[in-house]
Enzyme design. Structure first.
Site, PDB file in Angstrom:
ATOM      1  N   HIS A  69      43.789 -14.796  21.927  1.00 38.53           N
ATOM      2  CA  HIS A  69      43.331 -15.086  20.572  1.00 38.53           C
ATOM      3  C   HIS A  69      44.545 -15.240  19.666  1.00 38.53           C
ATOM      4  CE1 HIS A  69      41.396 -14.477  16.643  1.00 38.53           C
ATOM      5  NE2 HIS A  69      42.206 -13.470  16.447  1.00 38.53           N
TER       6      HIS A  69
ATOM      7  N   HIS B 129      45.648 -23.691  21.338  1.00 36.93           N
ATOM      8  CA  HIS B 129      46.848 -23.330  20.576  1.00 36.93           C
ATOM      9  C   HIS B 129      48.198 -23.744  21.147  1.00 36.93           C
ATOM     10  CE1 HIS B 129      44.210 -21.116  17.973  1.00 36.93           C
ATOM     11  NE2 HIS B 129      43.747 -20.423  18.990  1.00 36.93           N
TER      12      HIS B 129
END
EC number: 4.6.1.18
Length: 128
Positions: free
Chosen positions: A119, A12
């Protein structure tokens, strides 16, 4: 084994990449970050902000996660992100993605000591 925190960074964080208008950004990045090895990951978001700024979200606005857990946090400011979505005609191993640039708040789940993102939960239009 790759830690959850490192996996989050691999999947990410793209601090160096400014949000690019390059339509091939997702195709290239999803491959280079190993998200098309066993299957095509259907959706993924890259955040174009310094890692420290993304880690700081763990100390911002506490919100419930999509799965009902309580360890999610929403950024108090907009971040430059790129959403990658698998196109419907993709067939593994030829994973093709649609690239879209957005400026939104991000929601991440955090855990551990140090308390860091593990996450990516969602991105949301910033509350004005």
């Amino acid at each position: 084994k790759e830690s959850s925190a490192k996996k989050f960074q691999r999947q990410h964080i793209d601090s160096s990449g400014s949000p690019s208008t390059n339509p091939n950004y997702c195709n290239a990045m999803m491959k280079s970050r190993n998200m098309t090895q066993e299957r095509c990951k259907p959706v993924n978001t890259f955040v174009h902000e310094p890692l420290a700024d993304v880690q700081a979200v763990c100390f911002q606005k506490n919100v419930p996660c999509k799965n009902g857990q309580s360890n999610c946090y929403e950024s108090t400011s907009n971040m430059h992100i790129t959403d990658c979505r698998l196109t419907s005609n993709s067939k593994f191993p030829d994973c093709l993605y649609r690239t879209s640039q957005e400026e939104k708040s991000i929601i991440v789940a955090c855990e551990g000591n140090p308390y860091v993102p593990v996450h990516f939960d969602a991105s949301v239009a910033a509350s004005a």
